[in-house]
Design a protein around this motif. Sequence first.
Motif, PDB file in Angstrom:
ATOM      1  N   LYS A  31       0.856  -1.208   0.000  1.00 21.28           N
ATOM      2  CA  LYS A  31       0.000   0.000   0.000  1.00 21.28           C
ATOM      3  C   LYS A  31       0.886   1.250   0.000  1.00 21.28           C
ATOM      4  O   LYS A  31       1.923   1.281  -0.670  1.00 21.28           O
ATOM      5  CB  LYS A  31      -0.982  -0.047   1.177  1.00 21.28           C
ATOM      6  CG  LYS A  31      -1.837  -1.326   1.143  1.00 21.28           C
ATOM      7  CD  LYS A  31      -3.088  -1.276   1.968  1.00 21.28           C
ATOM      8  CE  LYS A  31      -3.877  -2.562   1.780  1.00 21.28           C
ATOM      9  NZ  LYS A  31      -5.164  -2.587   2.471  1.00 21.28           N
ATOM     10  N   TYR A  91       1.945   2.550   3.044  1.00 18.33           N
ATOM     11  CA  TYR A  91       2.264   2.650   4.469  1.00 18.33           C
ATOM     12  C   TYR A  91       3.602   3.358   4.677  1.00 18.33           C
ATOM     13  O   TYR A  91       4.578   3.106   3.963  1.00 18.33           O
ATOM     14  CB  TYR A  91       2.319   1.256   5.108  1.00 18.33           C
ATOM     15  CG  TYR A  91       0.953   0.678   5.402  1.00 18.33           C
ATOM     16  CD1 TYR A  91       0.097   1.311   6.306  1.00 18.33           C
ATOM     17  CD2 TYR A  91       0.519  -0.486   4.789  1.00 18.33           C
ATOM     18  CE1 TYR A  91      -1.154   0.777   6.585  1.00 18.33           C
ATOM     19  CE2 TYR A  91      -0.734  -1.017   5.060  1.00 18.33           C
ATOM     20  CZ  TYR A  91      -1.565  -0.374   5.965  1.00 18.33           C
ATOM     21  OH  TYR A  91      -2.806  -0.904   6.235  1.00 18.33           O
ATOM     22  N   HIS A 139      -8.802  -2.825  -6.559  1.00 20.54           N
ATOM     23  CA  HIS A 139      -8.698  -2.954  -5.104  1.00 20.54           C
ATOM     24  C   HIS A 139      -9.782  -2.092  -4.472  1.00 20.54           C
ATOM     25  O   HIS A 139     -10.140  -1.051  -5.011  1.00 20.54           O
ATOM     26  CB  HIS A 139      -7.303  -2.503  -4.643  1.00 20.54           C
ATOM     27  CG  HIS A 139      -7.024  -2.888  -3.222  1.00 20.54           C
ATOM     28  ND1 HIS A 139      -7.509  -2.165  -2.159  1.00 20.54           N
ATOM     29  CD2 HIS A 139      -6.332  -3.922  -2.692  1.00 20.54           C
ATOM     30  CE1 HIS A 139      -7.117  -2.734  -1.034  1.00 20.54           C
ATOM     31  NE2 HIS A 139      -6.402  -3.810  -1.323  1.00 20.54           N
ATOM     32  N   GLU A 173      -9.681  -0.093  -2.259  1.00 17.31           N
ATOM     33  CA  GLU A 173      -9.198   1.268  -2.005  1.00 17.31           C
ATOM     34  C   GLU A 173      -8.978   2.040  -3.313  1.00 17.31           C
ATOM     35  O   GLU A 173      -8.594   3.218  -3.288  1.00 17.31           O
ATOM     36  CB  GLU A 173      -7.882   1.193  -1.197  1.00 17.31           C
ATOM     37  CG  GLU A 173      -8.131   0.657   0.214  1.00 17.31           C
ATOM     38  CD  GLU A 173      -6.912   0.020   0.878  1.00 17.31           C
ATOM     39  OE1 GLU A 173      -5.799   0.160   0.352  1.00 17.31           O
ATOM     40  OE2 GLU A 173      -7.113  -0.642   1.918  1.00 17.31           O
ATOM     41  N   LEU A 230     -13.162  -5.812   6.618  1.00 12.45           N
ATOM     42  CA  LEU A 230     -12.156  -6.555   7.398  1.00 12.45           C
ATOM     43  C   LEU A 230     -10.727  -6.117   7.063  1.00 12.45           C
ATOM     44  O   LEU A 230      -9.781  -6.493   7.766  1.00 12.45           O
ATOM     45  CB  LEU A 230     -12.299  -8.062   7.138  1.00 12.45           C
ATOM     46  CG  LEU A 230     -13.657  -8.675   7.528  1.00 12.45           C
ATOM     47  CD1 LEU A 230     -13.704 -10.145   7.127  1.00 12.45           C
ATOM     48  CD2 LEU A 230     -13.909  -8.525   9.025  1.00 12.45           C
ATOM     49  N   THR A 248      -7.822  -4.824   9.626  1.00 11.54           N
ATOM     50  CA  THR A 248      -8.224  -5.155  11.005  1.00 11.54           C
ATOM     51  C   THR A 248      -7.502  -6.437  11.427  1.00 11.54           C
ATOM     52  O   THR A 248      -6.784  -7.054  10.639  1.00 11.54           O
ATOM     53  CB  THR A 248      -9.740  -5.415  11.103  1.00 11.54           C
ATOM     54  OG1 THR A 248     -10.039  -6.678  10.467  1.00 11.54           O
ATOM     55  CG2 THR A 248     -10.535  -4.303  10.427  1.00 11.54           C
ATOM     56  N   ALA A 279      -7.845  -9.811   3.443  1.00  8.15           N
ATOM     57  CA  ALA A 279      -8.540  -8.945   4.411  1.00  8.15           C
ATOM     58  C   ALA A 279      -8.325  -9.498   5.815  1.00  8.15           C
ATOM     59  O   ALA A 279      -8.856 -10.562   6.160  1.00  8.15           O
ATOM     60  CB  ALA A 279     -10.025  -8.787   4.114  1.00  8.15           C
ATOM     61  N   GLY A 280      -7.523  -8.781   6.563  1.00 10.43           N
ATOM     62  CA  GLY A 280      -7.288  -9.140   7.956  1.00 10.43           C
ATOM     63  C   GLY A 280      -6.465 -10.400   8.173  1.00 10.43           C
ATOM     64  O   GLY A 280      -6.504 -10.987   9.259  1.00 10.43           O
ATOM     65  N   ILE A 281      -5.737 -10.840   7.156  1.00  5.43           N
ATOM     66  CA  ILE A 281      -4.903 -12.046   7.324  1.00  5.43           C
ATOM     67  C   ILE A 281      -3.730 -11.692   8.259  1.00  5.43           C
ATOM     68  O   ILE A 281      -2.852 -10.914   7.899  1.00  5.43           O
ATOM     69  CB  ILE A 281      -4.369 -12.554   5.966  1.00  5.43           C
ATOM     70  CG1 ILE A 281      -5.518 -12.937   5.019  1.00  5.43           C
ATOM     71  CG2 ILE A 281      -3.379 -13.709   6.173  1.00  5.43           C
ATOM     72  CD1 ILE A 281      -6.252 -14.207   5.348  1.00  5.43           C
ATOM     73  N   ALA A 285      -2.117 -10.029   1.475  1.00  8.07           N
ATOM     74  CA  ALA A 285      -2.032  -9.481   2.838  1.00  8.07           C
ATOM     75  C   ALA A 285      -1.195  -8.217   2.840  1.00  8.07           C
ATOM     76  O   ALA A 285      -0.325  -8.020   1.984  1.00  8.07           O
ATOM     77  CB  ALA A 285      -1.422 -10.517   3.781  1.00  8.07           C
ATOM     78  N   ALA A 286      -1.460  -7.363   3.824  1.00  7.55           N
ATOM     79  CA  ALA A 286      -0.747  -6.085   3.882  1.00  7.55           C
ATOM     80  C   ALA A 286      -0.329  -5.736   5.312  1.00  7.55           C
ATOM     81  O   ALA A 286       0.817  -5.947   5.719  1.00  7.55           O
ATOM     82  CB  ALA A 286      -1.615  -4.981   3.293  1.00  7.55           C
ATOM     83  N   SER A 287      -1.279  -5.206   6.098  1.00  6.63           N
ATOM     84  CA  SER A 287      -0.899  -4.535   7.348  1.00  6.63           C
ATOM     85  C   SER A 287      -0.201  -5.424   8.368  1.00  6.63           C
ATOM     86  O   SER A 287       0.720  -4.967   9.048  1.00  6.63           O
ATOM     87  CB  SER A 287      -2.132  -3.869   7.974  1.00  6.63           C
ATOM     88  OG  SER A 287      -3.186  -4.782   8.102  1.00  6.63           O
TER      89      SER A 287
HETATM   90  O1  G3P Z   1      -4.532  -5.797  -0.607  1.00  8.39           O
HETATM   91  C1  G3P Z   1      -4.477  -6.389   0.631  1.00  8.39           C
HETATM   92  C2  G3P Z   1      -5.508  -5.941   1.537  1.00  8.39           C
HETATM   93  O2  G3P Z   1      -6.374  -4.982   1.183  1.00  8.39           O
HETATM   94  C3  G3P Z   1      -5.648  -6.588   2.826  1.00  8.39           C
HETATM   95  O3  G3P Z   1      -5.093  -5.700   3.729  1.00  8.39           O
HETATM   96  O4  G3P Z   1      -4.170  -5.018   5.857  1.00  8.39           O
HETATM   97  O5  G3P Z   1      -6.190  -6.455   5.791  1.00  8.39           O
HETATM   98  O6  G3P Z   1      -3.971  -7.411   5.134  1.00  8.39           O
HETATM   99  P1  G3P Z   1      -4.852  -6.177   5.202  1.00  8.39           P
END
Ligand code: G3P
Length: 239
Positions: A25, A27, A107, A109, A159, A162, A194-196, A215-217
């Motif tokens: 992203k 970040y 995406h 976003e 999600l 989160t 989402a939320g992994i 996964a991202a955050s």
């Molecule tokens: O593109 C990955 C995503 O939107 C999921 O983000 O932070 O929930 O792993 P996150």
Amino acid sequence: MKNSNELAGINRMTDRNGPFIINLKNYGEISGEKAVIIAKEAEKVCRNLDVRILISPPQVLLAWIVKKTRIEIVAQHIDLKQIGPSTGFTIPEMVKASGGVGSLINHSEHPIDIDTIAKIVERMRSLQLISIVCAKNLDELKVVSNLEPDFIAIEPPELIGTNRSISTEKPSLIKESAYYLETSGTKSKLICGAGINTPKDVRIALDLGAIGILAASSIVKSDNWYNKIHELAIEFKDS
Ligand code: G3P
């Protein structure tokens, strides 16, 4: 048969299990040089575990990370604009020329309309770029599957970012998505995100029929990138 990297004349790491896609992203934790560092950590995991990991960095850092690493890089978004007078847009030809192997599209976003998605997927196909179209629910996944992108990433927006994952909160969505793609005749493969946050989230998703993870955050915000990527990626080894 040659994969898209080889066809592009790029000798990068491919044909791993997965894909496990890490979206950086925008970040702050990965701004500038730090994006190269996290990509190199992912590259080490990719090599050590033999799991296919792709990095999706901020658009402005894509070519730099391609130069500094050997991991597969995908853009975060593609614009439907032509070569030439399209200032400030990201077009597939430039992603390919920069060494990128594909892109996320739609995406949550950065959503775009279905007609635009269709044209982008077609153009990416003609360039042998990997298309990963995001869908926020089963209805959208069904519509997108008619376009046959390489991958569809199911991600419930509520999600994202989160610590509640699609795997634990909406396992039936993964199962129904996998079932639909398997039975509808489309060639698109299922990814989910989402939320992994945990290895268990990855395990459940793969057990329910996803072949990959987005996964991202949980990774970007981790204080040990190698360990976090490793603990999630190792789940692909037993699937
Ligand atoms: O593109 C990955 C995503 O939107 C999921 O983000 O932070 O929930 O792993 P996150």
